[in-house]
Design a protein around this motif. Structure first.
Motif, mmCIF file in Angstrom:
data_model
loop_
_atom_site.group_PDB
_atom_site.id
_atom_site.type_symbol
_atom_site.label_atom_id
_atom_site.label_comp_id
_atom_site.label_asym_id
_atom_site.label_seq_id
_atom_site.Cartn_x
_atom_site.Cartn_y
_atom_site.Cartn_z
ATOM 1 N N GLY A 90 -1.329 -2.725 -3.791
ATOM 2 C CA GLY A 90 -2.252 -2.320 -2.736
ATOM 3 C C GLY A 90 -2.905 -0.986 -3.056
ATOM 4 O O GLY A 90 -2.777 -0.456 -4.161
ATOM 5 N N PHE A 91 -3.600 -0.422 -2.061
ATOM 6 C CA PHE A 91 -4.289 0.853 -2.252
ATOM 7 C C PHE A 91 -3.292 2.002 -2.350
ATOM 8 O O PHE A 91 -2.253 2.005 -1.681
ATOM 9 N N ASP A 110 0.836 -1.199 0.000
ATOM 10 C CA ASP A 110 0.000 0.000 0.000
ATOM 11 C C ASP A 110 0.872 1.250 0.000
ATOM 12 O O ASP A 110 2.027 1.223 0.466
ATOM 13 N N ASP A 111 0.324 2.376 -0.495
ATOM 14 C CA ASP A 111 0.991 3.687 -0.450
ATOM 15 C C ASP A 111 2.430 3.603 -0.961
ATOM 16 O O ASP A 111 3.343 4.172 -0.358
ATOM 17 N N SER A 160 -1.266 2.901 -4.658
ATOM 18 C CA SER A 160 0.061 2.509 -5.141
ATOM 19 C C SER A 160 0.101 2.569 -6.663
ATOM 20 O O SER A 160 -0.936 2.535 -7.326
#
Length: 320
Positions: free
Chosen positions: A251-252, A226-227, A254
């Motif tokens: 992930g979120f 993520d990120d 990204s």
């Protein structure tokens, strides 16, 4: 014989255009078989009509670069000449306005070709981007520049760079040291790009904090990223299973950039390249884009372009 005249607004333009020891003008004269002389605030181009026209168009293109603040080099002079041959030199104005980030030494990183410009725009606008093309086209360097830019702007918390540790002739087991020291040589191009962007001290500090990670592809299994701005380099040396494993780490918040050259696959005979497969499998998926570079996008020594062309011709002869 035809003559073409081009006027300068400022003498600085003429100085930049001619270059050190008139090297840029000599390149144009050699390419087009024309004579180019500077008379006050005018440039006179003399030669066969078609050649004089092409030389004048090339000079106009170079002046566009100069007016955008570009320092001329042999690479971009040759690139402008290649655009003139295609009749697409008018696209130069849109290419040079984009500064991606500033290196640790204060040098701006900008796209140098239309292919690189398209690549940068694709990374900005999509979550997953595949950059495919020959050596020297800036695939990895520009991806790292975009990652550093996103990290500095706090759009992501981490930069993760990875590549498969596949031997290109040598065997990993014969290298001295533990596993990390064995795979470090394979990750060296990624380290070099990060050092250039951040400086060695900043890189070491961010790496210690966990903001930057440079690791072999095998270390990605079982993680959710993520990120993060994630770059997979030398992706032509992944298997289809490795490529699927890597892409499903996303992930979120990204981004993923995958770079590779499908003409330089080092996998054992009989093994399919995950990059070749994935370009077919994901070609119609939204938010995923593929940018294909060619020899005109090479920004290394001019001989690299000639070498790539020679290999392409040899491959075509082999197939036919």
């Amino acid at each position: 014989m035809a003559e073409r005249s081009i006027s300068f607004d400022r003498m600085e333009q003429a100085v930049s255009l001619f270059g050190s020891f008139d090297e840029n003008i000599k390149l144009l004269e050699q390419q087009y078989g024309v004579d180019i002389v500077n008379r006050g605030s005018e440039l006179k181009i003399t030669g066969p009509e078609e050649a004089a026209d092409k030389a004048a168009r090339a000079v106009d293109g170079l002046l566009t670069l100069i007016n955008k603040g570009e320092a001329l080099s042999e690479q971009n002079v040759r690139y402008v000449m290649s655009l003139v041959a295609d009749g697409s030199e008018d696209k130069l104005a849109s290419m040079t306005s984009d500064c991606i980030c500033i290196t640790s030494k204060g040098k701006p990183v900008k796209p140098k070709t239309l292919g690189q410009k398209k690549y940068i725009e694709a990374i900005r606008e999509n979550t997953v981007v595949f950059g495919v093309g020959p050596a020297g086209t800036g695939k990895t360097y520009l991806a790292v520049a975009m990652a550093v830019n996103a990290f500095r702007a706090k759009e992501v918390n981490r930069i993760i760079l990875t590549r498969p540790a596949v031997e290109a002739g040598e065997k990993l087991g014969f290298l001295p040291g533990d596993l990390q020291s064995k795979v470090d040589p394979y990750l060296r191009p990624l380290y070099d790009a990060l050092f250039d962007m951040l400086g060695s001290e900043n890189f070491a500090r961010y790496q210690e904090r966990g903001n930057i990670e440079v690791a072999p592809l095998a270390y990605m299994r079982g993680r959710t990223l993520d990120d993060s701005f994630i770059i997979l380099d030398e992706a032509q040396n992944t298997t289809p299973e490795q490529m699927k494993m890597f892409l499903t780490r996303l992930g979120f918040n990204s981004k993923i950039v995958v770079t590779g050259d499908i003409t330089q696959i080092d996998l054992p005979d009989g093994k399919r390249s995950g990059l070749v497969d994935v370009l077919k499998i994901l070609k119609n998926v939204n938010d995923i884009e593929t940018v294909i570079f060619n020899e005109k996008d090479v920004v290394r020594h001019r001989l690299v372009q000639d070498i790539i062309k020679a290999y392409e011709k040899a491959e075509e002869r082999r197939k036919s």
